[in-house]
Design an enzyme around this catalytic site. Structure first.
Site, short mmCIF file in Angstrom:
data_model
loop_
_atom_site.label_atom_id
_atom_site.label_comp_id
_atom_site.label_asym_id
_atom_site.label_seq_id
_atom_site.Cartn_x
_atom_site.Cartn_y
_atom_site.Cartn_z
CB ALA A 1 -24.14 -9.55 -1.53
CG ASP A 2 -28.93 -13.02 0.16
OD1 ASP A 2 -29.24 -14.19 0.48
OD2 ASP A 2 -28.70 -12.14 1.00
NE ARG A 3 -30.06 -13.08 -7.91
CZ ARG A 3 -30.36 -14.12 -8.69
NH1 ARG A 3 -29.91 -14.16 -9.93
NH2 ARG A 3 -31.11 -15.10 -8.24
#
EC number: 5.3.1.23
Length: 375
Positions: free
Chosen positions: A256-258
């Site tokens: 995940a990036d966010r």
């Protein structure tokens, strides 16, 4: 009992006090080239041009890059006082935060660093303030290694427990992009979970989506697996649904990036496709990320800015630099780097260094603030 992780052999961030070298991941697996980071502009470009990529690695590299640039400016006399050092470090954080918009780790990391640097005594000597900044940046790296270790142990233990309850002793995992040692400080997030299963002798096989258009799965994940002898099968992105239909996949594990307050997750483009297909085929999907990726301040995925990159990344061969797509006045190209997977589709849970948070039975399926609040 959770196993102790092994030492990963790959290293994309080479740091010693006063020196930072980053592996240019655009050139893998054909070339292994490390670039020196000497200035704040260097680290901004390395992130923006995706020489360094992966949300945790971006944050760690940014912190260390700013620290090295600060040290160099003190050493050559450009920063002569503690107040000048403090001001330079703070403004550098603001500048580097403009390099890429979607991954929250970068913003969380540099905002935290700013808060700590603002508390330093600017009346002290330049070298003393610079050293304090360096120690704060180095702590980011140390913490990320510890986060990786926690993620891989918790994730592997949980997935294996689920499989054992269903009568299976080994598991097969499907993943996308690259979430391993090349994307973090050491072991990885989603690929770290795969690594731990492999180290424990419990991995049947990992299936890696090629991950167009940058091919992080084909170029980087496969590279990591080959280097460590991890059983791996590369598939085209479009083959994932057929794979889940025709072969036993125990879990889809992605990075995940966010991760927003309600569990909506920004990750590499194609993750949403996997989540929809996994839901249809009854395969649990897990998101593996450090707590630095959790964003309780953003309510849901529709508030996340999705980075869009140049059309040439799709129309041009990455190696030969030749255009491989017909051109014309009526052709347009849409190249989003990330997509949003709704929390509802994260059916297995969110894996952090703190443990595995399973979804609730009804919306909102996750409460990210409660995970952050855990010790």
């Amino acid at each position: 009992m959770m196993s102790k992780p092994h030492h990963a052999t790959l290293e994309s961030i080479k740091y010693t006090p006063g020196s930072l070298r980053l592996l240019d991941q655009r050139k893998l697996p054909l070339e292994t080239v490390f670039d020196d980071v000497l200035t704040v502009e260097d680290i901004w470009s390395a992130i923006n041009e995706m020489r360094v990529r992966g949300a945790p690695a971006i944050a760690v590299s940014a912190a260390l890059g700013i620290a090295v640039a600060t040290q160099r400016k003190v050493a050559n006399g450009e920063l002569k006082s503690g107040s000048e050092v403090q001001a330079f470090f703070l403004s550098s954080c603001d500048f580097v935060m403009t390099s890429r918009p979607t991954a929250v780790n970068l913003f969380n990391c540099l905002r935290d660093l700013k808060e700590q640097v603002e508390k330093l005594d600017p009346t002290k000597a330049a070298a003393e303030v610079a050293q304090a900044c360096v120690e704060l940046a180095e702590a980011v790296y140390t913490k990320d290694v510890a986060f990786n270790e926690g993620i891989m142990r918790h994730g592997a233990a949980h997935i294996l427990a689920v499989a054992k309850a269903e009568g299976r002793d080994k598991v097969s995992i499907l993943t996308i992009c690259n979430t391993g040692a090349l994307a973090t400080s050491r072991y990885g997030t989603a690929l770290g979970v795969v690594r731990q299963l492999f180290y424990d002798g419990k991995l049947e096989r990992v299936y890696a989506c090629e991950t167009r258009p940058w091919n992080q799965g084909a170029r980087l994940t496969v590279y990591e697996c080959v280097q460590e002898g991890i059983p791996c099968t590369l598939i085209c992105d479009g083959a994932a649904s057929s794979l889940m239909l025709n072969r036993k996949i125990d879990a889809v594990v992605v990075g995940a990036d966010r991760i927003c307050q309600n569990g909506d997750t920004a990750n590499k483009i194609g993750t949403y496709n996997l989540a929809v297909s996994a839901k249809f085929h009854g395969v649990k999907l897990y998101v593996a990320a450090p707590s630095t990726t959790l964003d309780a301040k953003t309510a849901s995925g529709n508030r996340v800015e999705i980075e869009e990159r140049e059309p040439t990344e799709i129309t041009t061969n990455m190696v030969t630099k030749q255009r491989v797509v017909a051109d014309g006045p009526h052709l347009s190209v849409w190249n989003p780097v990330f997509d949003i997977t709704p929390g509802e589709l994260i059916t297995g849970g969110i894996i952090t260094e703190k443990g595995v948070q399973a979804p609730t039975a009804s919306a909102p399926y996750y409460d990210i603030a409660s995970i952050i609040a855990q010790p």
